[in-house]
Design an enzyme around this catalytic site. Structure first.
Site: not given
Ligand SMILES: [Zn+2]
Length: 692
Positions: A531-532, A535, A592, A596
């Site tokens: 997830h990070e 980003h 986000e 995800d």
């Molecule tokens: Zn996030």
């Protein structure tokens, strides 16, 4: 979200540019009193439990319910919370650990080392409710007297700077941020601010969820001012003044969705240009009083806001400004004032707004304040107690597995051309990682923490932090600096430094559990790492390059293809509703949701890499692939009050747990295959969205 004492962390995060992309919104920190002890939680480590699934539901019908049904049924929102999930369980456990550390450090022994003296005396002072009651509003009085003594509107600038340095959020925010065009340099920055309610829509929209809170806001301001000693009639008039000023600020504030585009929040100008933009505010006096080092350029995030501020300063009389500043001084300081303030603050900002039933026990509030204000002192002790070098090594191994999966994902993307892929891979290769805690701890030796002076300690700590931050203006950015404290249950990607950050606090069950199989760890911490990393390539992150500069490295056609795929996700999530039929905002949550979707996919790829075609025996009746998806599902099990769900839908860039799970899995053929879902089941989306 909600302040504790003076919004210390908040302004830092907001001025970092567009807010850093975290894994979850920082938990709300309600203030106030009362005292039950709930020991015993310390040993209750919440773990992945495949037996906790709700077998009355088919996984292909509603996977969130399948994975979380039993947890949801057994874990109602505690009365001192507005939301309760697996992350809250973990942070509650961290709090108990921190409490043990702090109670020990609070023993007044001359043999204590300087770190224990600071955190111990800070905590003990915060816990000393009798002393706080006895002092009444005395700790706030010098600040109130300074505001009261203002003789002209010209003096507002310096008074405001003083309040800002003490952590009070009024009118606007001043701080430091990376220069988007040269992210290795720190730049002075001005940002909108000064609202008490969580979003501009609370002032401007007629929808009941906003208007109802707005109607109760002046009554609250009035009560707080009465607690300061104002007569009722005058307090009622002043409360209306506060609402009027904040409504005017809301009107010129940029909304959350448009703030996601860095082009909207980057307007670098000279001080002369700033003076021309807002000529009725004495900027030189402000910067001098703030203690900022000399500088020539500043980023004014949203110039229209400061035009509005300038007009408002002209339009309103000096007495109105005194009222507004007095309100913010008491509003932001409430947490360490007597119980009457704490309770009244709770009534509006927790009970009315979020549906919380009870004030949190004092020790929890004090642990949280110590963590916020002395995080790298308390963090040292926390790390000694919980996190060894092996935790760092194992996490690093997973990060590397996820990075190589992301590389493969980028290389195999059908929609991106080679030119952009090459740049994307360069950016990925440049992502640095920070795991656990800082290499060098912050030095608090110049900060004075005095036993018995809770309010003064918090104010000095806020000033210490503000001075530390402002000193960075014009200097090189230090990428080794941490912006989260070690016990924090969260993770972030920083687009300006192009790095991912995983504090020790999140590297525990249920996120990371050395007693569990790879499938479970990849589904939880693996997907969080993915997830990070993703980003760096979401709607916001993709606009920054490998060095963190705001540079367009995309070919036109690839950018168009990205937008097309991103809008599929935005539409998907905008279709989801929470309490009262309130829709999620697919554009607010786009970054986000992209993270995800990408994160789970590359974590799944990394698991397959690790399994190398092996098919381990099912455990608890689930294959490794099924356990992977269950692990992802179970970290997002949660309950929420209706009010809190609505506040989050408006302000939180993260989707609620149900959609973090189902919203992702409906897009994944791998999920469909793992559970053998038929094409016409709800967990299979006909036109699946996929960006990464
Ligand atoms: Zn996030």
């Amino acid at each position: 979200m909600h302040r504790t004492f003076h919004r210390t962390a908040l302004s830092a995060a907001l001025l970092a540019g567009a807010a850093l992309s975290a894994l979850a919104q920082a938990p709300a920190a309600p203030p106030a009193a009362r005292e039950p002890i709930d020991a015993g939680r310390l040993d209750a480590i919440p773990r992945f439990d495949a037996n906790a699934v709700d077998r009355s539901v088919q996984p292909c019908q509603d996977f969130y319910q399948f994975a979380c049904g039993q947890w949801v049924a057994k874990n109602p929102v505690p009365p001192d919370r507005s939301r309760w999930g697996r992350l809250s369980e973990l942070s509650e456990r961290n709090q108990a650990t921190l409490r043990g550390i702090l109670e020990k450090a609070a023993q007044p022994s001359p043999k204590r080392d300087p770190v224990d003296q600071k955190i111990g005396d800070y905590y003990a002072s915060c816990m000393d409710q009798a002393a706080i009651e006895a002092k009444g509003i005395a700790p706030l009085e010098p600040e109130l007297a300074r505001v009261d003594a203002l003789k002209s509107k010209g003096e507002i600038a310096a008074a405001l700077a003083r309040l800002h340095s003490g952590g009070v959020d009024a009118l606007f925010r001043f701080g430091v941020q990376p220069d988007f065009e040269n992210a290795s340099l720190s730049l002075a920055g001005l940002d909108q601010g000064g609202l008490s309610l969580p979003d501009r829509d609370y002032y401007l929209s007629d929808e009941a969820r906003f208007a109802d809170v707005r109607k109760r806001f002046p009554g609250h301001v009035q009560k707080m001012l009465e607690l300061l000693g104002e007569p009722q009639e005058r307090a009622a008039r002043d409360a209306q003044t506060v609402l009027d000023i904040e409504t005017a600020l809301a009107k010129v504030s940029l909304d959350r969705v448009r703030r996601r585009d860095p082009a909207n929040t980057y307007h670098k100008m000279t001080l002369k240009e700033l003076a021309a933009l807002a000529p009725h505010f004495d900027w030189s006096a402000y910067f001098a009083a703030a203690g900022a080092p000399p500088f020539t350029q500043i980023n004014v995030k949203w110039p229209d806001f400061f035009k509005g501020v300038d007009q408002l300063v002209q339009a309103r009389g000096l007495d109105d400004w005194k009222v507004y500043l007095r309100w913010h001084a008491v509003h932001d300081g409430a947490a360490l004032l007597p119980t009457a303030f704490v309770d009244e603050d709770f009534n509006l900002f927790e009970k009315t707004l979020n549906g919380t039933q009870e004030v949190r026990p004092r020790w929890k509030r004090c642990v949280q304040l110590t963590d916020e204000q002395l995080g790298e002192a308390l963090g040292q002790r926390y790390v000694e107690a919980t996190f060894g070098p092996e935790g760092k090594a194992r996490t690093l191994k997973m990060v590397l597995a996820l990075e190589s999966a992301l590389d493969r994902d980028i290389r195999d993307l059908p929609w991106m051309t080679g030119t952009t892929k090459k740049k994307a891979l360069e950016k990925r290769a440049a992502i640095a990682n920070k795991i656990g805690y800082p290499d060098r701890w912050r030095d608090y030796s110049k900060l004075q923490i005095a036993r018995g002076d809770a309010f003064g300690n918090a104010e000095r700590a806020a000033r210490f932090e503000e001075a530390r931050r402002l000193a960075k203006i014009g200097k090189k950015v230090d990428p080794s600096e941490w912006r989260m404290t070690p016990p924090t249950v969260n993770a972030t990607y920083n687009p300006y430094e192009n790095n991912v950050n995983f504090p020790a606090g999140i590297l525990q069950p249920p996120f990371f559990d050395k007693t569990m199989d790879d499938a479970v760890n990849f589904g939880a911490v693996g997907a969080a790492i993915g997830h990070e990393l993703t980003h760096g390539f979401d709607d916001e992150g993709r606009k920054f390059d490998a060095r963190g500069n705001l540079t367009d490295w995309w070919t036109e056609v690839d950018a168009r293809e990205f937008e097309k795929r991103a809008s599929c996700l935005a539409d998907e999530y905008s279709g989801f509703t929470v309490a009262g039929g309130v829709h999620l905002n697919g554009k607010l949550t786009l970054g986000e949701n992209t993270a995800d979707n990408g994160g789970v996919r590359i974590a799944y790829m990394a698991l397959e890499d690790t399994l190398k075609g092996r098919a381990p025996q099912p455990r608890d009746g689930f294959t490794p692939q099924q356990r992977f998806f269950l692990a992802w599902g179970q970290i997002w099990c949660e309950n929420s009050t209706e009010q809190s769900a609505k506040v989050h839908a408006q302000t939180d860039p993260h989707s609620p747990g149900r959609y973090r799970v189902n919203g992702v899995l409906v897009n994944m053929p791998e999920f469909r295959q793992a559970f053998g879902c038929a094409a016409d089941t709800p967990m299979v989306r006909e036109n699946a969205c996929r960006v990464w």
